[in-house]
Motif scaffolding. Structure first.
Motif, PDB file in Angstrom:
ATOM      1  N   LEU A  15       0.826  -1.204   0.000  1.00 24.88           N
ATOM      2  CA  LEU A  15       0.000   0.000   0.000  1.00 24.88           C
ATOM      3  C   LEU A  15       0.863   1.258   0.000  1.00 24.88           C
ATOM      4  CD1 LEU A  15      -2.533  -1.129   2.739  1.00 24.88           C
ATOM      5  CD2 LEU A  15      -2.967  -1.014   0.280  1.00 24.88           C
ATOM      6  N   GLN A  16       0.334   2.321  -0.579  1.00 28.72           N
ATOM      7  CA  GLN A  16       1.034   3.595  -0.570  1.00 28.72           C
ATOM      8  C   GLN A  16       1.041   4.174   0.842  1.00 28.72           C
ATOM      9  OE1 GLN A  16      -0.207   6.490  -3.409  1.00 28.72           O
ATOM     10  NE2 GLN A  16      -0.168   5.044  -5.117  1.00 28.72           N
ATOM     11  N   GLU A  27     -15.259  -5.584 -14.537  1.00 27.26           N
ATOM     12  CA  GLU A  27     -14.007  -5.528 -15.294  1.00 27.26           C
ATOM     13  C   GLU A  27     -13.199  -4.274 -15.009  1.00 27.26           C
ATOM     14  OE1 GLU A  27     -16.929  -5.356 -17.631  1.00 27.26           O
ATOM     15  OE2 GLU A  27     -17.289  -7.440 -17.104  1.00 27.26           O
ATOM     16  N   ARG A  28     -13.841  -3.242 -14.471  1.00 26.47           N
ATOM     17  CA  ARG A  28     -13.163  -1.960 -14.287  1.00 26.47           C
ATOM     18  C   ARG A  28     -13.150  -1.444 -12.854  1.00 26.47           C
ATOM     19  NH1 ARG A  28     -16.834  -1.576 -18.361  1.00 26.47           N
ATOM     20  NH2 ARG A  28     -18.159  -0.477 -16.921  1.00 26.47           N
ATOM     21  N   GLU A  29     -13.745  -2.166 -11.908  1.00 25.25           N
ATOM     22  CA  GLU A  29     -13.869  -1.648 -10.549  1.00 25.25           C
ATOM     23  C   GLU A  29     -13.454  -2.667  -9.497  1.00 25.25           C
ATOM     24  OE1 GLU A  29     -17.393   1.654 -10.610  1.00 25.25           O
ATOM     25  OE2 GLU A  29     -17.941  -0.387 -10.093  1.00 25.25           O
ATOM     26  N   VAL A  30     -13.096  -2.122  -8.350  1.00 26.16           N
ATOM     27  CA  VAL A  30     -12.710  -2.944  -7.216  1.00 26.16           C
ATOM     28  C   VAL A  30     -13.270  -2.291  -5.945  1.00 26.16           C
ATOM     29  CG1 VAL A  30     -10.481  -1.771  -6.891  1.00 26.16           C
ATOM     30  CG2 VAL A  30     -10.745  -4.108  -6.119  1.00 26.16           C
ATOM     31  N   MET A  31     -13.692  -3.123  -5.003  1.00 21.24           N
ATOM     32  CA  MET A  31     -14.091  -2.639  -3.678  1.00 21.24           C
ATOM     33  C   MET A  31     -12.915  -2.846  -2.744  1.00 21.24           C
ATOM     34  SD  MET A  31     -17.086  -1.277  -3.142  1.00 21.24           S
ATOM     35  CE  MET A  31     -17.296  -1.368  -1.369  1.00 21.24           C
ATOM     36  N   ARG A  49     -15.475   1.994  -3.238  1.00 18.72           N
ATOM     37  CA  ARG A  49     -15.390   1.498  -4.605  1.00 18.72           C
ATOM     38  C   ARG A  49     -14.423   2.389  -5.396  1.00 18.72           C
ATOM     39  NH1 ARG A  49     -18.937  -1.989  -7.057  1.00 18.72           N
ATOM     40  NH2 ARG A  49     -20.308  -1.749  -5.276  1.00 18.72           N
ATOM     41  N   TYR A  50     -13.518   1.745  -6.139  1.00 18.16           N
ATOM     42  CA  TYR A  50     -12.549   2.464  -6.970  1.00 18.16           C
ATOM     43  C   TYR A  50     -12.557   1.884  -8.378  1.00 18.16           C
ATOM     44  CZ  TYR A  50     -10.131   4.111  -2.715  1.00 18.16           C
ATOM     45  OH  TYR A  50      -9.804   4.694  -1.527  1.00 18.16           O
ATOM     46  N   ASP A  51     -12.327   2.750  -9.380  1.00 17.04           N
ATOM     47  CA  ASP A  51     -12.009   2.212 -10.692  1.00 17.04           C
ATOM     48  C   ASP A  51     -10.537   1.796 -10.632  1.00 17.04           C
ATOM     49  OD1 ASP A  51     -10.209   4.357 -12.067  1.00 17.04           O
ATOM     50  OD2 ASP A  51     -11.904   5.502 -11.253  1.00 17.04           O
ATOM     51  N   PHE A  52     -10.107   0.929 -11.544  1.00 15.60           N
ATOM     52  CA  PHE A  52      -8.755   0.369 -11.459  1.00 15.60           C
ATOM     53  C   PHE A  52      -7.670   1.441 -11.515  1.00 15.60           C
ATOM     54  CE2 PHE A  52     -10.446  -3.898 -12.849  1.00 15.60           C
ATOM     55  CZ  PHE A  52     -10.177  -4.508 -11.641  1.00 15.60           C
ATOM     56  N   ASP A  53      -7.847   2.461 -12.346  1.00 14.92           N
ATOM     57  CA  ASP A  53      -6.818   3.496 -12.448  1.00 14.92           C
ATOM     58  C   ASP A  53      -6.641   4.227 -11.127  1.00 14.92           C
ATOM     59  OD1 ASP A  53      -6.323   2.874 -15.097  1.00 14.92           O
ATOM     60  OD2 ASP A  53      -7.730   4.379 -15.868  1.00 14.92           O
ATOM     61  N   THR A  54      -7.744   4.636 -10.514  1.00 19.53           N
ATOM     62  CA  THR A  54      -7.679   5.339  -9.234  1.00 19.53           C
ATOM     63  C   THR A  54      -7.120   4.436  -8.148  1.00 19.53           C
ATOM     64  OG1 THR A  54      -9.598   6.654  -9.886  1.00 19.53           O
ATOM     65  CG2 THR A  54      -9.014   6.657  -7.552  1.00 19.53           C
ATOM     66  N   TYR A  55      -7.534   3.188  -8.158  1.00 21.26           N
ATOM     67  CA  TYR A  55      -7.037   2.204  -7.191  1.00 21.26           C
ATOM     68  C   TYR A  55      -5.521   2.058  -7.299  1.00 21.26           C
ATOM     69  CZ  TYR A  55      -6.277  -2.500  -5.230  1.00 21.26           C
ATOM     70  OH  TYR A  55      -5.809  -3.566  -4.510  1.00 21.26           O
TER      71      TYR A  55
END
Length: 146
Positions: free
Chosen positions: A87-88, A112-116, A134-140
């Motif tokens: 993690l950052q 396909e594009r999101e993660v919790m 909830r995050y989209d993959f890029d933001t995650y």
């Protein structure tokens, strides 16, 4: 015979590694299983009271079940315990992970594009989900992962 013993010594730990997933990831997995079965009371038992005040259980259960169905089942959601070293630093600080060793981060892919990203707290008697985002993959990848 020696080869058979060597093969067994290599394969058994690899097989067991899948069975030894962290409890926090197992809690998230079980929560999604309960949601698919539409067991609202069971789903509620995995969450903190504060989280449930903000998220009505009927809506929460429906949303969780829909996420699992979108991924064609809980086993396809890639539910994973994320270690602190992955993690950052900014995320660790903002989430309070450095102050509370009982907190864990668990992710679940919801399409396909999101993660919790779930925050799971180890209590004296059970693990409790205290937060979910909830995050989209890029933001995650930019804000959460190292």
């Amino acid at each position: 015979m020696k080869r058979l013993v060597l093969l067994m010594m290599i394969c058994i730990p690899l097989f067991l590694a899948g069975c030894l997933s962290p409890n926090s990831a197992r809690v998230v997995n079980d929560m999604y299983q309960a949601a698919i079965m539409e067991e609202e009371e069971n789903v509620a038992s995995y969450f903190s009271e504060e989280y449930l005040k903000e998220h009505p259980i009927d809506e929460l259960t429906s949303e969780l079940a829909e996420d699992a169905r979108t991924m064609y089942g809980v086993n396809m959601m890639n539910i994973t315990h994320i270690r602190e070293k992955e993690l950052q630093d900014n995320y660790i600080e903002s989430a309070g992970l450095s102050d509370n060793p009982d907190l864990s981060v668990v992710t679940a892919q919801t399409d396909e594009r999101e993660v919790m990203v779930w925050m799971v707290e180890r209590g004296s008697a059970q693990y409790t989900i205290i937060q979910g985002e909830r995050y989209d993959f890029d933001t995650y990848n930019e804000n959460v992962l190292e």
